[in-house]
Write a protein that holds these residues in place. Structure first.
Motif, short mmCIF file in Angstrom:
data_model
loop_
_atom_site.label_atom_id
_atom_site.label_comp_id
_atom_site.label_asym_id
_atom_site.label_seq_id
_atom_site.Cartn_x
_atom_site.Cartn_y
_atom_site.Cartn_z
N VAL A 98 -7.41 9.64 -5.46
CA VAL A 98 -7.62 8.83 -6.66
C VAL A 98 -6.66 7.65 -6.64
CG1 VAL A 98 -7.39 8.79 -9.18
CG2 VAL A 98 -8.48 10.73 -8.08
N SER A 99 -7.15 6.50 -7.07
CA SER A 99 -6.30 5.32 -7.19
C SER A 99 -5.45 5.42 -8.45
CB SER A 99 -7.16 4.06 -7.26
OG SER A 99 -6.37 2.94 -7.60
N ARG A 100 -4.16 5.17 -8.29
CA ARG A 100 -3.26 5.14 -9.45
C ARG A 100 -2.89 3.71 -9.83
NH1 ARG A 100 0.94 10.23 -8.52
NH2 ARG A 100 -0.57 11.87 -9.07
N LEU A 115 0.85 -1.19 0.00
CA LEU A 115 0.00 0.00 0.00
C LEU A 115 0.89 1.23 0.00
CD1 LEU A 115 -2.69 1.54 0.31
CD2 LEU A 115 -2.49 1.20 2.79
N ARG A 116 0.70 2.07 -1.01
CA ARG A 116 1.46 3.32 -1.09
C ARG A 116 0.48 4.49 -1.05
NH1 ARG A 116 4.91 5.74 -6.21
NH2 ARG A 116 5.81 7.54 -5.09
N VAL A 117 0.72 5.45 -0.16
CA VAL A 117 -0.10 6.66 -0.09
C VAL A 117 0.80 7.86 -0.31
CG1 VAL A 117 -1.91 5.66 1.35
CG2 VAL A 117 0.05 6.72 2.44
N THR A 118 0.37 8.74 -1.22
CA THR A 118 1.11 9.96 -1.52
C THR A 118 0.15 11.13 -1.55
OG1 THR A 118 0.84 9.63 -3.92
CG2 THR A 118 2.82 8.72 -2.92
N ASP A 119 0.72 12.35 -1.53
CA ASP A 119 -0.14 13.52 -1.70
C ASP A 119 0.62 14.60 -2.44
OD1 ASP A 119 1.50 14.79 0.16
OD2 ASP A 119 -0.12 15.25 1.56
N TYR A 120 -0.01 15.78 -2.54
CA TYR A 120 0.54 16.91 -3.26
C TYR A 120 1.76 17.50 -2.56
CZ TYR A 120 -2.18 18.91 0.49
OH TYR A 120 -2.69 19.17 1.72
N ILE A 126 -4.01 22.15 -4.72
CA ILE A 126 -4.46 21.11 -5.64
C ILE A 126 -3.35 20.80 -6.63
CG2 ILE A 126 -5.56 22.87 -7.08
CD1 ILE A 126 -7.61 20.78 -7.91
N ASP A 127 -3.09 19.53 -6.88
CA ASP A 127 -2.03 19.23 -7.83
C ASP A 127 -2.60 18.92 -9.21
OD1 ASP A 127 -1.26 15.89 -6.53
OD2 ASP A 127 -2.75 16.50 -8.01
N ALA A 128 -1.72 18.73 -10.15
CA ALA A 128 -2.13 18.62 -11.55
C ALA A 128 -2.83 17.31 -11.88
CB ALA A 128 -0.92 18.80 -12.47
N THR A 129 -2.80 16.34 -10.96
CA THR A 129 -3.38 15.04 -11.26
C THR A 129 -4.75 14.82 -10.63
OG1 THR A 129 -2.34 13.96 -9.36
CG2 THR A 129 -1.06 14.06 -11.41
N ALA A 130 -5.22 15.76 -9.82
CA ALA A 130 -6.46 15.54 -9.07
C ALA A 130 -7.65 15.35 -10.00
CB ALA A 130 -6.71 16.73 -8.14
N HIS A 149 -3.45 8.44 -4.20
CA HIS A 149 -2.86 9.79 -4.18
C HIS A 149 -3.91 10.83 -3.84
CE1 HIS A 149 -0.10 13.01 -5.32
NE2 HIS A 149 -1.12 13.58 -5.94
N ARG A 150 -3.60 11.65 -2.83
CA ARG A 150 -4.46 12.77 -2.47
C ARG A 150 -4.03 14.00 -3.27
NH1 ARG A 150 -4.60 14.69 3.68
NH2 ARG A 150 -2.37 14.93 3.24
#
Length: 329
Positions: free
Chosen positions: A134-136, A46-51, A259-263, A142-143
């Motif tokens: 969102v699930s990648r 499980l990997r969790v990342t954010d902006y 907000i990042d570019a992938t949201a 990723h938040r």
């Protein structure tokens, strides 16, 4: 005092992100998830990342599709299922963790009441999750936007950890209505098939979002509902901000939200994966209120119809232009 055992009931994007951060913070966390996701977590971790600075990979998070294994012995159950699955999840909690504190991290405004009716002896709390996840794929969540979880006031274990802050409020219902108004934009994002940041740079799309929010706020006013602020600006002000010329909007928005570019929206993700959306728990609630009070909400109805069409087509987000939604845009 020992830390509570936490079950994440319906671990999708939000559940995996929140559960992952809590586990990284030292909590005993079990994820109740679909078998396919359990397999992905077993294979890839499980990997969790954010902006910002969060980037955590964990290989020892307990994930199962067996309700008894996930729920029994839980002190806290975080309910993360879609609104349409709330009743079913309530029955599982009643069977396997009837004494647990239950916190609804769901969209919409009625899920906590459904849980309370099914679990009359439990401490059930409504909460509002302001950020987008969102699930990648391959177990990576990723938040893309900022914000703290707001939860109904009362005794609560310390659940703060890196990347996650819980703020208590005695106005949770009003906060949920404020979030519902903002969440009406989920459908706009899903129909556009654009990253949210790209969409917000286009004034035509912002005018669609503003018109839909303004229509909903008029219905809420007639119904005697006053939504509270769930973002940096009060609900009544956001349509005005969205309509501003883009250079001015960018300056103001930069102070309100990270907000990042992938949201993307959760509804975009649902259409992408050919899953039912929560359109009836969002636009559908506004339409029900409108009908109850003898009012019309044509743009809201249009959005709901377009999402239903996309669900039926099963071809993913349709990639519409603002003019496809309404000729005014």
């Amino acid at each position: 005092m020992s830390r509570p055992r936490i079950a994440v009931a319906g671990a999708g994007s939000i559940g995996c992100f929140v559960g992952g951060l809590l586990h990284a913070g030292g909590h005993d966390v079990r994820l109740l998830a679909r078998a396919r996701l359990c397999e992905a977590l077993a294979r890839h971790a499980l990997r969790v990342t954010d902006y910002g600075a969060v980037d955590i990979t964990q290989r020892d998070v307990a994930a199962t599709d067996d309700p008894a294994t996930a729920l029994e012995g839980a002190d806290v159950v975080l309910v993360c299922v879609k609104s349409g699955d709330t009743q079913t999840m309530a029955q599982l909690i009643r069977d396997h963790a009837p004494q647990a504190q239950v916190i609804s991290l769901q969209n919409g405004v009625g899920n906590a009441d459904i849980l309370r009716r099914a679990l009359p002896s439990a401490d059930v709390r409504a909460a509002m999750v302001p950020f987008n996840v969102v699930s990648r794929g391959r177990g990576h969540f990723h938040r893309g936007t900022s914000g703290d979880i707001m939860v109904e006031a009362g005794p609560l274990p310390d659940l703060d950890c890196q990347g996650l802050r819980w703020v208590q409020t005695d106005r949770i219902e009003a906060v949920q209505w404020g979030k519902l108004v903002l969440n009406l934009g989920n459908a706009v994002n899903a129909l556009s098939d654009l990253p949210l940041l790209t969409q917000l740079q286009d004034r035509r799309w912002r005018r669609v979002m503003a018109a839909q929010m303004a229509e909903a706020l008029r219905i809420l006013r007639v119904a005697g509902i006053t939504p509270a602020k769930s973002a940096a600006a009060p609900p009544w002000l956001i349509p005005h901000i969205l309509r501003l010329p883009t250079p001015l909007f960018r300056r103001i928005a930069a102070q309100m939200l990270t907000i990042d570019a992938t949201a993307r929206s959760s509804m975009w993700e649902d259409l992408t994966h050919r899953r039912p959306t929560e359109i009836d728990a969002l636009q559908g609630v506004i339409l029900d209120l409108a009908q109850r009070h003898g009012r019309q909400a044509p743009l809201t109805a249009r959005m709901r119809g377009l999402i239903k069409d996309a669900e039926a087509a099963g071809a993913g987000p349709p990639g519409l232009d603002p003019s496809d939604i309404d000729a005014r845009f």
